[in-house]
Design a protein around this motif. Structure first.
Motif, PDB file in Angstrom:
ATOM      1  N   GLN A 187       0.862  -1.172   0.000  1.00 29.77           N
ATOM      2  CA  GLN A 187       0.000   0.000   0.000  1.00 29.77           C
ATOM      3  C   GLN A 187       0.898   1.220   0.000  1.00 29.77           C
ATOM      4  O   GLN A 187       1.826   1.296   0.807  1.00 29.77           O
ATOM      5  N   LEU A 188       0.626   2.180  -0.896  1.00 28.15           N
ATOM      6  CA  LEU A 188       1.387   3.427  -0.906  1.00 28.15           C
ATOM      7  C   LEU A 188       0.451   4.548  -0.456  1.00 28.15           C
ATOM      8  O   LEU A 188      -0.516   4.868  -1.150  1.00 28.15           O
ATOM      9  N   HIS A 189       0.742   5.091   0.709  1.00 24.05           N
ATOM     10  CA  HIS A 189      -0.125   6.119   1.300  1.00 24.05           C
ATOM     11  C   HIS A 189       0.366   7.520   0.933  1.00 24.05           C
ATOM     12  O   HIS A 189       1.546   7.830   1.099  1.00 24.05           O
ATOM     13  N   TRP A 190      -0.560   8.339   0.446  1.00 25.72           N
ATOM     14  CA  TRP A 190      -0.235   9.738   0.108  1.00 25.72           C
ATOM     15  C   TRP A 190      -0.534  10.581   1.336  1.00 25.72           C
ATOM     16  O   TRP A 190      -1.609  11.174   1.464  1.00 25.72           O
ATOM     17  N   HIS A 191       0.433  10.601   2.223  1.00 33.74           N
ATOM     18  CA  HIS A 191       0.244  11.218   3.530  1.00 33.74           C
ATOM     19  C   HIS A 191      -0.004  12.724   3.412  1.00 33.74           C
ATOM     20  O   HIS A 191       0.780  13.449   2.817  1.00 33.74           O
ATOM     21  N   GLY A 192      -1.110  13.164   4.035  1.00 34.41           N
ATOM     22  CA  GLY A 192      -1.404  14.600   4.092  1.00 34.41           C
ATOM     23  C   GLY A 192      -2.174  15.142   2.912  1.00 34.41           C
ATOM     24  O   GLY A 192      -2.399  16.347   2.837  1.00 34.41           O
ATOM     25  N   GLY A 203       2.075  22.314  -0.253  1.00 31.95           N
ATOM     26  CA  GLY A 203       3.028  22.198   0.856  1.00 31.95           C
ATOM     27  C   GLY A 203       3.705  20.841   0.890  1.00 31.95           C
ATOM     28  O   GLY A 203       3.592  20.047  -0.044  1.00 31.95           O
ATOM     29  N   VAL A 204       4.420  20.599   1.985  1.00 35.58           N
ATOM     30  CA  VAL A 204       5.200  19.364   2.115  1.00 35.58           C
ATOM     31  C   VAL A 204       4.287  18.211   2.531  1.00 35.58           C
ATOM     32  O   VAL A 204       3.632  18.274   3.571  1.00 35.58           O
ATOM     33  N   ARG A 205       4.237  17.206   1.725  1.00 37.84           N
ATOM     34  CA  ARG A 205       3.517  15.956   2.008  1.00 37.84           C
ATOM     35  C   ARG A 205       4.560  14.861   1.928  1.00 37.84           C
ATOM     36  O   ARG A 205       5.716  15.114   1.675  1.00 37.84           O
ATOM     37  N   PHE A 206       4.175  13.609   2.060  1.00 39.81           N
ATOM     38  CA  PHE A 206       5.101  12.549   1.691  1.00 39.81           C
ATOM     39  C   PHE A 206       4.347  11.279   1.369  1.00 39.81           C
ATOM     40  O   PHE A 206       3.117  11.227   1.512  1.00 39.81           O
ATOM     41  N   TYR A 207       5.050  10.327   0.830  1.00 43.79           N
ATOM     42  CA  TYR A 207       4.430   9.044   0.529  1.00 43.79           C
ATOM     43  C   TYR A 207       5.193   7.980   1.295  1.00 43.79           C
ATOM     44  O   TYR A 207       6.404   8.077   1.495  1.00 43.79           O
ATOM     45  N   HIS A 208       4.456   6.984   1.759  1.00 41.60           N
ATOM     46  CA  HIS A 208       5.119   5.909   2.497  1.00 41.60           C
ATOM     47  C   HIS A 208       4.248   4.667   2.466  1.00 41.60           C
ATOM     48  O   HIS A 208       3.066   4.736   2.159  1.00 41.60           O
ATOM     49  N   THR A 209       4.844   3.544   2.804  1.00 38.93           N
ATOM     50  CA  THR A 209       4.093   2.296   2.834  1.00 38.93           C
ATOM     51  C   THR A 209       3.082   2.338   3.972  1.00 38.93           C
ATOM     52  O   THR A 209       3.254   3.058   4.964  1.00 38.93           O
ATOM     53  N   HIS A 210       2.029   1.572   3.812  1.00 37.61           N
ATOM     54  CA  HIS A 210       1.004   1.536   4.868  1.00 37.61           C
ATOM     55  C   HIS A 210       0.598   0.092   5.145  1.00 37.61           C
ATOM     56  O   HIS A 210      -0.572  -0.236   5.308  1.00 37.61           O
ATOM     57  N   GLY A 251      12.693   0.993   3.926  1.00 42.21           N
ATOM     58  CA  GLY A 251      13.023   2.297   3.340  1.00 42.21           C
ATOM     59  C   GLY A 251      11.948   2.868   2.434  1.00 42.21           C
ATOM     60  O   GLY A 251      12.256   3.617   1.517  1.00 42.21           O
ATOM     61  N   LEU A 252      10.715   2.511   2.683  1.00 47.28           N
ATOM     62  CA  LEU A 252       9.631   2.963   1.795  1.00 47.28           C
ATOM     63  C   LEU A 252       9.043   4.295   2.246  1.00 47.28           C
ATOM     64  O   LEU A 252       7.984   4.347   2.885  1.00 47.28           O
ATOM     65  N   ALA A 253       9.750   5.366   1.905  1.00 47.44           N
ATOM     66  CA  ALA A 253       9.243   6.715   2.168  1.00 47.44           C
ATOM     67  C   ALA A 253       9.914   7.687   1.213  1.00 47.44           C
ATOM     68  O   ALA A 253      11.079   7.496   0.854  1.00 47.44           O
ATOM     69  N   GLY A 254       9.187   8.690   0.808  1.00 49.66           N
ATOM     70  CA  GLY A 254       9.765   9.709  -0.074  1.00 49.66           C
ATOM     71  C   GLY A 254       8.994  11.016   0.050  1.00 49.66           C
ATOM     72  O   GLY A 254       7.815  11.021   0.413  1.00 49.66           O
ATOM     73  N   PRO A 255       9.685  12.145  -0.221  1.00 52.80           N
ATOM     74  CA  PRO A 255       9.052  13.455  -0.066  1.00 52.80           C
ATOM     75  C   PRO A 255       8.158  13.861  -1.244  1.00 52.80           C
ATOM     76  O   PRO A 255       8.409  13.481  -2.388  1.00 52.80           O
ATOM     77  N   VAL A 256       7.143  14.632  -0.919  1.00 53.90           N
ATOM     78  CA  VAL A 256       6.274  15.236  -1.935  1.00 53.90           C
ATOM     79  C   VAL A 256       6.235  16.727  -1.636  1.00 53.90           C
ATOM     80  O   VAL A 256       6.108  17.116  -0.473  1.00 53.90           O
ATOM     81  N   TYR A 257       6.380  17.534  -2.670  1.00 46.36           N
ATOM     82  CA  TYR A 257       6.124  18.962  -2.479  1.00 46.36           C
ATOM     83  C   TYR A 257       5.067  19.392  -3.469  1.00 46.36           C
ATOM     84  O   TYR A 257       5.230  19.208  -4.685  1.00 46.36           O
ATOM     85  N   ILE A 258       3.989  19.939  -2.961  1.00 52.33           N
ATOM     86  CA  ILE A 258       2.911  20.412  -3.839  1.00 52.33           C
ATOM     87  C   ILE A 258       3.017  21.929  -3.930  1.00 52.33           C
ATOM     88  O   ILE A 258       2.831  22.644  -2.938  1.00 52.33           O
ATOM     89  N   GLU A 259       3.370  22.377  -5.121  1.00 47.90           N
ATOM     90  CA  GLU A 259       3.556  23.816  -5.342  1.00 47.90           C
ATOM     91  C   GLU A 259       2.228  24.533  -5.198  1.00 47.90           C
ATOM     92  O   GLU A 259       1.259  24.171  -5.848  1.00 47.90           O
TER      93      GLU A 259
END
Ligand SMILES: [Cu+2]
Length: 494
Positions: free
Chosen positions: A97-102, A136-143, A157-165
């Motif tokens: 599962q890939l969660h789009w946190h925030g 703003g700053v969000r991130f994605y990670h496993t769930h 290591g399943l996490a990565g940054p998201v920036y929404i302009e």
């Protein structure tokens, strides 16, 4: 300002691309267009889940599951309200599962089996489409639930940054630096040494304390040991232990905007930079009503902070965690001014306590909620095969039936009054919605919009949100050991 920012991004892109090997190109390491027919303003992205070696330091190469063979996963820079397509490939034997946190995304995209998001099958692919928001700053990670498996779920290591302009960016800074904080090499222990006394106000509720302490006393008296906790062998920022990654090179007079993500499975992190202060402008990606300057940042699991540092104290510094042991095991990064090459220096910051309310509007200025939901959090020491079991109003979440316990009416504004009858700090997360922090440990505040908030030991915290995103909605503690052993509940819309 925005020109140099764009230049930096372009540069960052070049560096990433230059670092690719043939094999990793095949793995779609970069942000790779997946459909030629997509209009240029809505590019597609590919994320590939696979096991790969990650070099935390020379001769400290671990094997873990990652996105696109790297940690953190690639920075996804999205534009608010501009739909994107993401292909997620799963090269592992475990459904993911890939969660789009925030983000405010629908249930079929959010990345939570509890809400009904379809799994990315083992050795399979899912293509999803969504409209990124809020900015703003969000991130994605496993769930995925890890439970007792320390190579599963968020321990990897399943996490990565998201920036929404945002549509409009005032850009009062010279450049941005993303920092993802993450520990590796987890092991179980019978106790923790995490800081617990950094929140202010420190007001506790006597009834909660009495309940929690007597429950723990009774459990220990009956011969139970303390429940398992998790510790780590290595600590990293952007996947590198202190001293082993590229320093952040700065120039005197520069204003650097740090976007910091705590991607830990279980830990609360702190960060200080000797001789400098942080001007906090956003919490969890959302601009705060009162930007304020602080000497230390504290982030519960999954929290994000955006803070500007004026680079006006030339030298070579360690920006690192206040916990000496964690910093010595890697939780830090070197800040190096141009023309300076001395040994990086760490200095302990002055005593300081973290207050969310400092960044809010004073007083209770938020709309009155239509309804208040009371929740009491409790710990059953070592009750689940040696792990602590966690309950909300005496109910541990069941992965077997996953039935919603709270029924929301669309358009109504709810207050959740969270009462923590345990001595642990819980970073509480609400999926698919943001909430407003309205009371922290007896102090009313308003205007702070978040998706995770730390609830201190034996404290009471209130958050308000409007039920305007129909569909199952997960609410949980973001500490993996807590959520995996019952600390979750589900809302649905009536
Ligand atoms: Cu918790």
């Amino acid at each position: 300002m925005s020109t140099s920012r764009r230049h930096f991004l372009k540069l960052a892109g070049t560096v990433t691309a230059a670092g690719l090997t043939k094999r990793s190109e095949a793995l779609n390491l970069a942000l790779h267009p997946i459909a030629a027919q997509q209009p240029p303003r809505s590019p597609g992205y590919t994320l590939r889940i696979a096991t790969s070696p990650i070099e935390l330091a020379p001769n400290r190469i671990i094997s873990t599951t990652t996105y696109n063979g790297q940690f953190p996963g690639p920075l996804l820079r999205l534009k608010e309200n501009q739909p994107v397509t993401v292909d997620i490939h799963n090269d592992t034997d475990t459904p993911e599962q890939l969660h789009w946190h925030g983000q405010f995304v629908p249930v079929d995209v959010d990345g939570s089996a509890e809400e009904g998001t379809p799994y990315i099958p083992a050795h399979g692919t899912r293509r999803i489409q969504f409209t990124p928001r809020p900015s703003g700053v969000r991130f994605y990670h496993t769930h995925v639930r890890a439970a007792a498996d320390l190579v599963a779920g968020q321990y990897n290591g399943l996490a990565g940054p998201v920036y929404i302009e945002p549509a409009y960016n005032p850009g009062a800074y010279d450049r941005e630096v993303f920092l993802t904080l993450k520990e590796f090499e987890p092991t179980f222990s019978r106790g923790g040494d995490m800081a617990m006394d950094f929140l202010t106000p420190a007001t506790t509720v006597k009834a909660l304390k009495d309940t929690g302490e007597s429950a723990m006393k009774a459990s220990l008296a009956s011969g139970m040991p303390h429940g398992y906790e998790v510790g780590y062998g290595s600590f990293t920022i952007n996947g590198k232990m202190l001293g082993h990654g590229e320093p952040i090179h700065v120039k005197t007079g520069e204003r650097v905007l740090f976007h910091i993500i705590n991607a830990s499975a279980t830990e609360i992190r702190s960060l200080a930079l000797p001789g400098h202060t942080f001007k906090v402008i956003a919490l969890d990606g959302n601009p705060v009503p009162t930007p304020a300057t602080v000497p230390v940042l504290w982030l519960g699991t999954a929290e994000r902070i955006s803070a500007i540092v004026d680079m006006k104290h030339p030298g070579v510094w360690i920006m690192g965690d206040l916990a000496d042991d964690d910093r010595h095991h890697g939780m830090g990064i070197v800040i190096e001014y141009a023309g300076h090459s001395t040994k990086p220096l760490w200095l302990k910051p002055p005593p300081f306590r973290w207050s969310y309310a400092r960044f809010g509007k004073p007083g209770a200025a938020s709309p009155t909620p239509d309804e208040t939901i009371e929740m009491t959090f409790a710990k059953l020491n070592a009750a689940a095969e040696g792990f602590n079991r966690w309950t909300i109003n005496n109910v541990a979440f069941s992965m077997d039936n996953m039935s919603p316990r709270y029924h929301l009416n669309q358009g109504r504004r709810y207050r959740i009054r969270m009462r923590n009858a345990s001595d642990d700090i819980h970073p509480i997360h609400l999926h698919r919605h943001s909430f407003e922090l309205t009371n922290f440990a007896g102090t009313p505040t308003s205007g702070i919009i978040k998706d995770v908030v730390m609830v201190g030991g034996y404290q009471q915290v209130e958050i308000d949100f409007t039920a305007d995103k129909p569909g199952l909605t997960l609410f949980h503690c973001h500490q993996t050991l807590h959520m995996d052993y019952g600390f979750m509940t589900l809302f649905d819309y009536a």
